[in-house]
Design an enzyme around this catalytic site. Sequence first.
Site, mmCIF file in Angstrom:
data_model
loop_
_atom_site.group_PDB
_atom_site.id
_atom_site.type_symbol
_atom_site.label_atom_id
_atom_site.label_comp_id
_atom_site.label_asym_id
_atom_site.label_seq_id
_atom_site.Cartn_x
_atom_site.Cartn_y
_atom_site.Cartn_z
ATOM 1 N N LYS A 184 -2.211 -3.584 -9.748
ATOM 2 C CA LYS A 184 -2.160 -2.192 -9.165
ATOM 3 C C LYS A 184 -3.602 -1.258 -9.080
ATOM 4 C CE LYS A 184 1.067 1.733 -9.798
ATOM 5 N NZ LYS A 184 2.098 2.152 -10.509
ATOM 6 N N HIS A 192 0.351 5.859 -0.258
ATOM 7 C CA HIS A 192 -0.428 7.028 -0.677
ATOM 8 C C HIS A 192 -1.138 7.078 -1.690
ATOM 9 C CE1 HIS A 192 -1.609 10.850 0.820
ATOM 10 N NE2 HIS A 192 -1.441 11.325 -0.413
ATOM 11 N N ASP A 227 13.902 5.447 -12.924
ATOM 12 C CA ASP A 227 13.733 5.024 -11.513
ATOM 13 C C ASP A 227 14.250 3.710 -11.295
ATOM 14 O OD1 ASP A 227 13.463 5.338 -8.992
ATOM 15 O OD2 ASP A 227 11.111 4.993 -8.913
ATOM 16 N N GLU A 283 37.013 28.685 -45.507
ATOM 17 C CA GLU A 283 36.456 27.492 -46.026
ATOM 18 C C GLU A 283 36.391 26.286 -44.618
ATOM 19 O OE1 GLU A 283 38.233 23.691 -48.511
ATOM 20 O OE2 GLU A 283 39.638 25.459 -48.474
ATOM 21 N N ARG A 285 0.928 -1.004 0.083
ATOM 22 C CA ARG A 285 -0.069 -0.110 -0.100
ATOM 23 C C ARG A 285 1.006 1.497 0.084
ATOM 24 N NH1 ARG A 285 -5.070 1.889 0.895
ATOM 25 N NH2 ARG A 285 -5.790 -0.380 0.909
#
Length: 604
Positions: free
Chosen positions: A154, A132, A250, A556, A130
């Site tokens: 999920k 937030h 990540d 050049e 779990r």
Amino acid sequence: MGLCTSKPHANPTLSSSPNSNPHFTDTNADEQLPKNPIPTPKKSPLFPFYTPSPAHHFFSGKSPAPATPRRFFKPPSPAKHIRAVLARRHGSVKPNEASIPEDEVVALDKNFGFSKQFEQKFEVGDEVGRGHFGYTCAAKFLKGQLKGQHVAVKVIPKAKMTTAIAIEDVRREVKILRALTGHKNLIQFHDAYEDNDNVYIVMELCEGGELLDRILSRGGKYTEEDAKAVMIQILNVVAFCHLQGVVHRDLKPENFLFTSKEENSELKAIDFGLSDFVKPGIFGVLLCILPVFQSTTVWVKIIVFHRLTDERLNDIVGSAYYVAPEVLHRAYSTEADVWSVGVIAYILLCGSRPFWARTESGIFRAVLRATPSFDEPPWPSLSDEAKDFVKRLLNKDPRKRMTAAQALSHPWIKNYKDVKVPLDILVFKLMKTYMRSSSLRKAALRALSKTLATEELQHLKEQFALLEPNKTNTISLENIKAALMKHATDAMKESRIPDFLASLNALQYRRMAFDEFCAAALSVHQLEALDRWEQHARCAYELFEKDGNRAIVIEELASELGLGPSVPVHAVLHDWIRHTDGKLSFLGFVKLLHGPSRSLAKPH
């Protein structure tokens, strides 16, 4: 921790994205590793993007010291930027901060177009994690060919999606998982569902635990041979993602799961909640219309615009201990993932992090300035090849850093069983640059390629073979197109192939032999990072003197480099030409190898 955990934990810490997975702390881990006198950084409410990894058990001690004053940082700490981004992304506000305008929160479209049949297709089991912004649970298919198969789900509550950016994060994660699925070292994606309350992302259930857990169970480090087995799997999936045009952003031990508890279980990359597509820029389009313009000034303007916009990301995201220096500078691409892989390799081999500090700001400063230690045990007892491998992954200059595919060709990895080297994204980038280079620079690159030893040519030989040359040992645009299509996913088809093919269009009318391929695909910056660079450059200059150097005037040379009339060419290029005979000097030769720098074109 990622999506597909096999065990619940009691004390989760959170990632930064509303759709990223919870990270979990093992409360017994402190006793499994040697103590370190440097205290562990606490999670700062201002830096959720840099949530300390559960691997913080490599350290123990007292409470962290106050944050280092900002005046010590060059560049400044990204704290303000991160705070502002988080407020925009999640709709959260701190005291004394401006609130998010109401019209930005209200009337958000939270309809993703996913299937609404989740409850009919799955039986939901126990919660396994779990955070937030949501939670992860076990489930199983109720019907169809996969009836009875266990999966990880999920669950992201729509109530948590309070900004358009948060909604887009979820949408992009599903898009990337759907586009990339199929690689053996990447978590298998089944489908995404939604109802009025939640989004459900259904994926493979991995029951072997995190790579982090395995590191802890081994007392903090792997043997070289066992580390190789892990690194090969990580590098394979990272090289695959990069070829498709995806940056994970990540990568860390918590985001790699083993499929089972067995020692030789396969490793899977998870948690693409912070991932993004590399933006190919507009150069491919501009290249097609470029012949219309004859003005050198127009050419320089196009080059500068390409350099500033092509394939650069600027969001500061990730985990503090694994974040690359260029991410903190807010201009990065696929190389940032390779840095993170280098940090993982360092941890595997010695059991501690290469960069640490008491605060997150201190970590940022260490990443930007500090040099990893290879003097303390066990490094003196490890092979020189292992140390060279890690050092070349942790080069602070992303241009000099190995790619994931190159790392699989490194001597430390190469001799481990049968390692198959994938197509290297860098080869196509370098070929693109070579094809638009001046004839003078191409001659310089050909001279440099002739100085490469057999072992230095090995990776280029493998890449050339992957393009499947014909009987005359040459390749054309069709070879490149076929090789790319052979390894393409939906992600690559959307962006990479059109960009590559547009930039290599000149090969439509001729073929390229291996000798020229070496000149086109070698990285001058990576050679420059080697101890023998000076020898390479001097030998190449001698060859160039015999075969390609000629009298040349500054005007050049300016034309060769694409410098317009407003550039003070005499002041800029004065040292490039020998005054005795008008030929290119050694300094000019080396600069020519790198191509026109941004500073030369800056007046435009």
